[in-house]
Design an enzyme around this catalytic site. Structure first.
Site, PDB file in Angstrom:
ATOM      1  N   GLU A  20       0.817  -1.217   0.000  1.00 52.57           N
ATOM      2  CA  GLU A  20       0.000   0.000   0.000  1.00 52.57           C
ATOM      3  C   GLU A  20       0.849   1.264   0.000  1.00 52.57           C
ATOM      4  OE1 GLU A  20      -2.914   0.484   3.160  1.00 52.57           O
ATOM      5  OE2 GLU A  20      -3.655   2.283   2.177  1.00 52.57           O
ATOM      6  N   ASP A  50      -0.538  -5.051   3.143  1.00 47.98           N
ATOM      7  CA  ASP A  50      -1.078  -3.870   3.817  1.00 47.98           C
ATOM      8  C   ASP A  50      -0.466  -3.856   5.224  1.00 47.98           C
ATOM      9  OD1 ASP A  50      -2.403  -1.779   4.926  1.00 47.98           O
ATOM     10  OD2 ASP A  50      -4.369  -2.342   4.146  1.00 47.98           O
ATOM     11  N   ILE A  99      -0.717  -1.749   7.722  1.00 46.32           N
ATOM     12  CA  ILE A  99      -1.745  -1.486   8.741  1.00 46.32           C
ATOM     13  C   ILE A  99      -3.071  -1.381   8.005  1.00 46.32           C
ATOM     14  CG2 ILE A  99      -2.649   0.068  10.506  1.00 46.32           C
ATOM     15  CD1 ILE A  99       0.093   1.067  11.103  1.00 46.32           C
ATOM     16  N   ASP A 100      -3.901  -2.409   8.118  1.00 49.81           N
ATOM     17  CA  ASP A 100      -5.248  -2.271   7.575  1.00 49.81           C
ATOM     18  C   ASP A 100      -6.113  -1.784   8.728  1.00 49.81           C
ATOM     19  OD1 ASP A 100      -7.092  -2.376   5.452  1.00 49.81           O
ATOM     20  OD2 ASP A 100      -7.995  -4.128   6.393  1.00 49.81           O
ATOM     21  N   THR A 115      -5.987   1.974   9.216  1.00 47.36           N
ATOM     22  CA  THR A 115      -5.121   3.084   9.657  1.00 47.36           C
ATOM     23  C   THR A 115      -5.920   4.124  10.458  1.00 47.36           C
ATOM     24  OG1 THR A 115      -3.665   2.739   7.778  1.00 47.36           O
ATOM     25  CG2 THR A 115      -3.517   4.875   8.848  1.00 47.36           C
ATOM     26  N   ASP A 151      -5.971  -4.734   0.734  1.00 48.35           N
ATOM     27  CA  ASP A 151      -6.939  -4.911   1.827  1.00 48.35           C
ATOM     28  C   ASP A 151      -7.552  -6.311   1.808  1.00 48.35           C
ATOM     29  OD1 ASP A 151      -6.848  -2.118   2.584  1.00 48.35           O
ATOM     30  OD2 ASP A 151      -8.200  -1.650   0.924  1.00 48.35           O
TER      31      ASP A 151
HETATM   32  C1  IPD Z   1      -9.096   0.699   4.542  1.00 50.65           C
HETATM   33  C2  IPD Z   1      -9.855  -0.161   5.511  1.00 50.65           C
HETATM   34  C3  IPD Z   1     -11.305   0.243   5.526  1.00 50.65           C
HETATM   35  C4  IPD Z   1     -11.927   0.172   4.149  1.00 50.65           C
HETATM   36  C5  IPD Z   1     -11.107   0.933   3.125  1.00 50.65           C
HETATM   37  C6  IPD Z   1      -9.665   0.474   3.176  1.00 50.65           C
HETATM   38  P1  IPD Z   1      -6.562   1.198   5.245  1.00 50.65           P
HETATM   39  O1  IPD Z   1      -7.745   0.309   4.520  1.00 50.65           O
HETATM   40  O2  IPD Z   1      -9.745  -1.511   5.165  1.00 50.65           O
HETATM   41  O3  IPD Z   1     -12.042  -0.610   6.341  1.00 50.65           O
HETATM   42  O4  IPD Z   1     -13.198   0.753   4.181  1.00 50.65           O
HETATM   43  O5  IPD Z   1     -11.675   0.685   1.848  1.00 50.65           O
HETATM   44  O6  IPD Z   1      -8.912   1.183   2.216  1.00 50.65           O
HETATM   45  O7  IPD Z   1      -6.522   2.498   4.514  1.00 50.65           O
HETATM   46  O8  IPD Z   1      -6.915   1.334   6.657  1.00 50.65           O
HETATM   47  O9  IPD Z   1      -5.388   0.358   4.975  1.00 50.65           O
HETATM   48 CA    CA Z   2      -3.225   0.358   5.146  1.00 48.00          CA
END
Ligand code: IPD
Ligand code: CA
Length: 283
Positions: free
Chosen positions: A70, A90, A92-93, A95, A220
Protein backbone atom coordinates in the site's frame (compact mmCIF):
# COMPACT_ATOMS: atom_id res chain seq x y z
CA UNK A 1 5.41 -33.70 -2.23
CA UNK A 2 6.56 -30.80 -0.12
CA UNK A 3 4.58 -27.61 -0.40
CA UNK A 4 6.52 -25.25 -2.64
CA UNK A 5 5.34 -22.12 -0.87
CA UNK A 6 5.36 -23.34 2.74
CA UNK A 7 8.64 -21.57 3.54
CA UNK A 8 7.24 -18.31 2.21
CA UNK A 9 4.10 -18.78 4.28
CA UNK A 10 6.09 -19.53 7.45
CA UNK A 11 8.04 -16.36 6.82
CA UNK A 12 4.83 -14.37 6.31
CA UNK A 13 3.47 -15.54 9.66
CA UNK A 14 6.72 -14.70 11.46
CA UNK A 15 7.04 -11.25 9.90
CA UNK A 16 3.34 -10.46 10.46
CA UNK A 17 3.84 -11.21 14.15
CA UNK A 18 6.90 -8.95 14.31
CA UNK A 19 5.07 -6.22 12.41
CA UNK A 20 2.08 -6.55 14.73
CA UNK A 21 4.33 -6.05 17.73
CA UNK A 22 5.64 -2.82 16.20
CA UNK A 23 2.06 -1.66 15.54
CA UNK A 24 0.96 -2.51 19.10
CA UNK A 25 3.90 -0.58 20.56
CA UNK A 26 3.15 2.39 18.30
CA UNK A 27 -0.43 2.38 19.58
CA UNK A 28 0.94 3.30 23.00
CA UNK A 29 2.83 6.32 21.62
CA UNK A 30 1.69 9.51 19.91
CA UNK A 31 0.37 8.76 16.42
CA UNK A 32 0.67 11.61 13.94
CA UNK A 33 -1.25 11.16 10.70
CA UNK A 34 -0.79 12.84 7.36
CA UNK A 35 -3.20 12.47 4.45
CA UNK A 36 -3.00 10.79 1.03
CA UNK A 37 -5.86 10.98 -1.52
CA UNK A 38 -8.30 12.91 0.68
CA UNK A 39 -8.50 14.55 4.10
CA UNK A 40 -9.78 11.27 5.56
CA UNK A 41 -7.33 8.93 3.79
CA UNK A 42 -4.74 8.73 6.55
CA UNK A 43 -1.18 7.45 6.75
CA UNK A 44 1.34 7.43 9.60
CA UNK A 45 5.06 6.85 9.90
CA UNK A 46 4.21 3.44 11.36
CA UNK A 47 2.44 2.36 8.13
CA UNK A 48 5.58 3.24 6.17
CA UNK A 49 8.02 1.78 8.70
CA UNK A 50 6.13 -1.52 8.99
CA UNK A 51 5.82 -1.91 5.21
CA UNK A 52 9.57 -1.39 4.81
CA UNK A 53 10.27 -3.87 7.59
CA UNK A 54 8.15 -6.53 5.86
CA UNK A 55 9.52 -5.87 2.37
CA UNK A 56 13.17 -5.82 3.49
CA UNK A 57 12.88 -9.10 5.35
CA UNK A 58 11.08 -10.80 2.44
CA UNK A 59 13.66 -9.48 -0.07
CA UNK A 60 16.48 -11.04 1.96
CA UNK A 61 14.83 -14.48 1.84
CA UNK A 62 13.13 -14.35 -1.56
CA UNK A 63 15.08 -11.86 -3.69
CA UNK A 64 13.24 -12.61 -6.95
CA UNK A 65 9.73 -12.07 -5.58
CA UNK A 66 7.64 -9.02 -6.47
CA UNK A 67 5.64 -6.72 -4.19
CA UNK A 68 2.47 -4.68 -4.17
CA UNK A 69 2.48 -2.72 -0.92
CA UNK A 70 0.00 0.00 0.00
CA UNK A 71 2.60 2.57 1.00
CA UNK A 72 5.01 1.71 -1.85
CA UNK A 73 2.17 2.27 -4.31
CA UNK A 74 1.34 5.56 -2.58
CA UNK A 75 5.00 6.50 -3.09
CA UNK A 76 4.75 5.81 -6.84
CA UNK A 77 5.58 2.10 -7.22
CA UNK A 78 3.45 0.25 -9.80
CA UNK A 79 0.38 -1.68 -8.69
CA UNK A 80 0.26 -4.44 -11.27
CA UNK A 81 -0.45 -8.06 -10.56
CA UNK A 82 1.54 -10.40 -12.81
CA UNK A 83 2.06 -14.18 -12.85
CA UNK A 84 5.24 -13.74 -10.79
CA UNK A 85 5.27 -14.69 -7.09
CA UNK A 86 3.98 -11.47 -5.53
CA UNK A 87 3.62 -10.37 -1.91
CA UNK A 88 0.56 -8.16 -1.49
CA UNK A 89 1.01 -6.17 1.68
CA UNK A 90 -1.08 -3.87 3.82
CA UNK A 91 1.16 -2.98 6.78
CA UNK A 92 -1.74 -1.49 8.74
CA UNK A 93 -5.25 -2.27 7.57
CA UNK A 94 -7.41 0.06 9.60
CA UNK A 95 -5.12 3.08 9.66
CA UNK A 96 -7.99 5.34 10.82
CA UNK A 97 -8.63 2.92 13.70
CA UNK A 98 -4.91 2.96 14.47
CA UNK A 99 -4.78 6.77 14.57
CA UNK A 100 -7.77 6.92 16.92
CA UNK A 101 -6.87 3.90 19.04
CA UNK A 102 -10.00 2.02 17.90
CA UNK A 103 -8.88 -1.50 18.64
CA UNK A 104 -9.13 -3.28 15.27
CA UNK A 105 -5.91 -3.04 13.33
CA UNK A 106 -4.49 -5.76 11.11
CA UNK A 107 -1.31 -6.59 9.26
CA UNK A 108 -2.36 -8.22 5.99
CA UNK A 109 -0.03 -10.27 3.78
CA UNK A 110 -1.26 -12.13 0.72
CA UNK A 111 0.94 -14.10 -1.67
CA UNK A 112 -0.07 -14.71 -5.25
CA UNK A 113 1.38 -16.83 -8.04
CA UNK A 114 -0.13 -16.85 -11.54
CA UNK A 115 -2.59 -14.26 -10.20
CA UNK A 116 -3.98 -16.78 -7.73
CA UNK A 117 -3.63 -16.19 -4.00
CA UNK A 118 -1.64 -19.11 -2.60
CA UNK A 119 -1.76 -18.08 1.04
CA UNK A 120 -2.99 -15.28 3.24
CA UNK A 121 -1.97 -14.09 6.69
CA UNK A 122 -3.99 -11.51 8.61
CA UNK A 123 -2.71 -10.62 12.06
CA UNK A 124 -5.30 -8.72 14.09
CA UNK A 125 -2.66 -7.36 16.38
CA UNK A 126 -4.67 -5.84 19.24
CA UNK A 127 -6.79 -8.97 19.56
CA UNK A 128 -3.63 -11.07 19.05
CA UNK A 129 -5.42 -13.25 16.48
CA UNK A 130 -3.32 -14.74 13.70
CA UNK A 131 -5.54 -15.80 10.78
CA UNK A 132 -3.84 -18.01 8.20
CA UNK A 133 -4.88 -19.95 5.13
CA UNK A 134 -2.98 -21.90 2.49
CA UNK A 135 -4.86 -22.73 -0.71
CA UNK A 136 -6.36 -26.22 -0.39
CA UNK A 137 -5.36 -26.61 3.24
CA UNK A 138 -8.02 -24.85 5.30
CA UNK A 139 -8.21 -21.66 7.33
CA UNK A 140 -7.08 -21.15 10.90
CA UNK A 141 -7.10 -18.63 13.74
CA UNK A 142 -4.21 -19.06 16.15
CA UNK A 143 -3.78 -22.58 14.76
CA UNK A 144 -7.44 -23.64 15.28
CA UNK A 145 -9.56 -24.40 12.20
CA UNK A 146 -12.22 -21.81 11.38
CA UNK A 147 -15.40 -22.07 9.33
CA UNK A 148 -17.96 -19.71 7.91
CA UNK A 149 -21.48 -19.58 9.37
CA UNK A 150 -23.97 -22.14 8.05
CA UNK A 151 -26.83 -19.60 8.05
CA UNK A 152 -28.64 -19.64 4.70
CA UNK A 153 -31.23 -16.96 5.40
CA UNK A 154 -29.97 -13.42 4.90
CA UNK A 155 -32.80 -12.19 7.17
CA UNK A 156 -31.09 -14.03 10.02
CA UNK A 157 -27.69 -12.56 9.17
CA UNK A 158 -25.25 -9.80 10.07
CA UNK A 159 -23.62 -8.12 7.08
CA UNK A 160 -20.36 -6.19 7.34
CA UNK A 161 -19.50 -3.22 5.18
CA UNK A 162 -17.55 0.05 5.37
CA UNK A 163 -17.95 3.69 4.39
CA UNK A 164 -14.46 3.92 2.83
CA UNK A 165 -12.53 7.17 2.55
CA UNK A 166 -14.29 8.96 -0.29
CA UNK A 167 -16.46 11.81 1.04
CA UNK A 168 -17.79 13.08 -2.30
CA UNK A 169 -21.54 13.50 -1.69
CA UNK A 170 -22.58 11.41 -4.73
CA UNK A 171 -20.37 8.53 -3.60
CA UNK A 172 -21.64 8.78 -0.02
CA UNK A 173 -25.25 8.80 -1.36
CA UNK A 174 -24.48 5.67 -3.32
CA UNK A 175 -22.99 3.93 -0.30
CA UNK A 176 -26.00 4.92 1.84
CA UNK A 177 -28.48 3.81 -0.79
CA UNK A 178 -26.79 0.37 -0.96
CA UNK A 179 -26.67 0.19 2.82
CA UNK A 180 -30.36 1.07 3.09
CA UNK A 181 -31.29 -1.67 0.63
CA UNK A 182 -29.31 -4.31 2.48
CA UNK A 183 -30.50 -3.18 5.93
CA UNK A 184 -34.16 -3.19 4.88
CA UNK A 185 -34.11 -6.73 3.46
CA UNK A 186 -34.22 -6.78 6.57
CA UNK A 187 -31.03 -8.22 8.06
CA UNK A 188 -30.28 -8.63 11.75
CA UNK A 189 -27.60 -5.94 11.61
CA UNK A 190 -24.87 -4.14 9.77
CA UNK A 191 -21.34 -3.98 11.20
CA UNK A 192 -17.93 -2.77 10.16
CA UNK A 193 -14.65 -3.25 12.01
CA UNK A 194 -12.92 -0.43 10.12
CA UNK A 195 -10.57 -2.87 8.42
CA UNK A 196 -11.45 -4.88 5.34
CA UNK A 197 -9.05 -7.68 6.28
CA UNK A 198 -10.66 -8.07 9.71
CA UNK A 199 -14.15 -7.98 8.19
CA UNK A 200 -13.14 -10.86 5.92
CA UNK A 201 -11.77 -12.80 8.89
CA UNK A 202 -15.10 -12.19 10.66
CA UNK A 203 -16.82 -13.84 7.67
CA UNK A 204 -14.30 -16.70 7.78
CA UNK A 205 -14.88 -17.18 11.52
CA UNK A 206 -18.68 -17.28 11.19
CA UNK A 207 -19.25 -14.04 13.18
CA UNK A 208 -20.91 -12.26 10.24
CA UNK A 209 -22.44 -13.90 7.19
CA UNK A 210 -21.03 -11.55 4.56
CA UNK A 211 -18.94 -8.48 3.87
CA UNK A 212 -19.19 -6.24 0.82
CA UNK A 213 -17.42 -3.06 -0.21
CA UNK A 214 -16.76 -0.96 -3.30
CA UNK A 215 -13.55 1.07 -3.03
CA UNK A 216 -11.24 -1.40 -1.27
CA UNK A 217 -7.77 -2.11 -2.62
CA UNK A 218 -6.00 -5.34 -3.50
CA UNK A 219 -3.82 -5.12 -0.37
CA UNK A 220 -6.94 -4.91 1.83
CA UNK A 221 -8.49 -8.12 0.47
CA UNK A 222 -5.82 -10.41 -1.04
CA UNK A 223 -4.95 -12.26 2.18
CA UNK A 224 -8.56 -12.27 3.41
CA UNK A 225 -9.83 -13.74 0.14
CA UNK A 226 -8.05 -17.07 0.61
CA UNK A 227 -8.90 -17.10 4.33
CA UNK A 228 -12.61 -16.80 3.43
CA UNK A 229 -12.54 -19.41 0.68
CA UNK A 230 -10.53 -21.88 2.79
CA UNK A 231 -13.04 -21.41 5.62
CA UNK A 232 -15.75 -22.61 3.20
CA UNK A 233 -16.96 -19.20 2.03
CA UNK A 234 -17.31 -17.67 -1.42
CA UNK A 235 -15.98 -14.54 -3.09
CA UNK A 236 -17.71 -12.71 -5.86
CA UNK A 237 -17.84 -9.43 -7.65
CA UNK A 238 -20.60 -6.98 -6.65
CA UNK A 239 -22.31 -7.79 -9.97
CA UNK A 240 -22.17 -11.51 -9.26
CA UNK A 241 -19.25 -12.61 -11.47
CA UNK A 242 -15.88 -13.88 -10.33
CA UNK A 243 -14.04 -11.61 -7.95
CA UNK A 244 -11.24 -9.59 -9.53
CA UNK A 245 -8.79 -8.55 -6.81
CA UNK A 246 -7.70 -5.46 -8.75
CA UNK A 247 -11.25 -4.20 -9.36
CA UNK A 248 -11.70 -2.63 -5.89
CA UNK A 249 -15.05 -4.43 -5.46
CA UNK A 250 -15.74 -7.46 -3.34
CA UNK A 251 -18.38 -9.59 -1.73
CA UNK A 252 -17.19 -12.27 0.69
CA UNK A 253 -20.00 -14.50 1.93
CA UNK A 254 -20.58 -17.70 3.84
CA UNK A 255 -22.89 -19.02 1.07
CA UNK A 256 -23.33 -18.23 -2.59
CA UNK A 257 -27.07 -17.57 -2.03
CA UNK A 258 -26.30 -14.86 0.54
CA UNK A 259 -23.68 -13.28 -1.71
CA UNK A 260 -26.11 -13.31 -4.65
CA UNK A 261 -28.82 -11.70 -2.54
CA UNK A 262 -26.44 -8.82 -1.79
CA UNK A 263 -25.70 -8.59 -5.53
CA UNK A 264 -29.46 -8.11 -6.12
CA UNK A 265 -29.63 -5.25 -3.62
CA UNK A 266 -26.55 -3.15 -4.32
CA UNK A 267 -25.59 -1.06 -7.31
CA UNK A 268 -21.98 -0.49 -8.26
CA UNK A 269 -20.41 2.92 -8.75
CA UNK A 270 -17.26 3.78 -10.67
CA UNK A 271 -13.87 3.41 -9.01
CA UNK A 272 -10.45 3.50 -10.62
CA UNK A 273 -9.02 -0.01 -10.63
CA UNK A 274 -5.81 -0.66 -8.72
CA UNK A 275 -3.98 -1.41 -11.97
CA UNK A 276 -5.46 1.64 -13.69
CA UNK A 277 -7.09 -0.49 -16.41
CA UNK A 278 -10.48 0.54 -17.75
CA UNK A 279 -13.14 -1.73 -16.19
CA UNK A 280 -14.67 -4.37 -18.48
CA UNK A 281 -18.45 -4.41 -18.90
CA UNK A 282 -19.83 -6.85 -16.34
CA UNK A 283 -22.40 -9.46 -17.44
C1 IPD B 1 -9.10 0.70 4.54
C2 IPD B 1 -9.85 -0.16 5.51
C3 IPD B 1 -11.30 0.24 5.53
C4 IPD B 1 -11.93 0.17 4.15
C5 IPD B 1 -11.11 0.93 3.13
C6 IPD B 1 -9.67 0.47 3.18
P1 IPD B 1 -6.56 1.20 5.24
O1 IPD B 1 -7.75 0.31 4.52
O2 IPD B 1 -9.75 -1.51 5.17
O3 IPD B 1 -12.04 -0.61 6.34
O4 IPD B 1 -13.20 0.75 4.18
O5 IPD B 1 -11.68 0.68 1.85
O6 IPD B 1 -8.91 1.18 2.22
O7 IPD B 1 -6.52 2.50 4.51
O8 IPD B 1 -6.92 1.33 6.66
O9 IPD B 1 -5.39 0.36 4.97
CA1 CA C 1 -3.23 0.36 5.15
Amino acid sequence: MTDRWQKAMDHAVAIARTAGRVVREALQAERKATTKNSSVDLVTQTDQKVEQLIIQSVKEKFPSHKFIGEESVAAGEPSILTDEPTWIIDPIDGTTNFVHGFPFVAVSIGFSVNRQVEFGVVYSCVEDKMFTARRGKGAFCNGEPIQVSDQEDIRQSIIATEFGSNREPEVVDHIFSNLRKVLTIPVHGIRGAGTAATNMCLVASGCVEAYYEIGVHVWDIAAGSVIVSEAGGVLMDVEGGDVDLMSRRVIAANKRTIGKRIVREIHPFDVIRDDGQVPQEQG
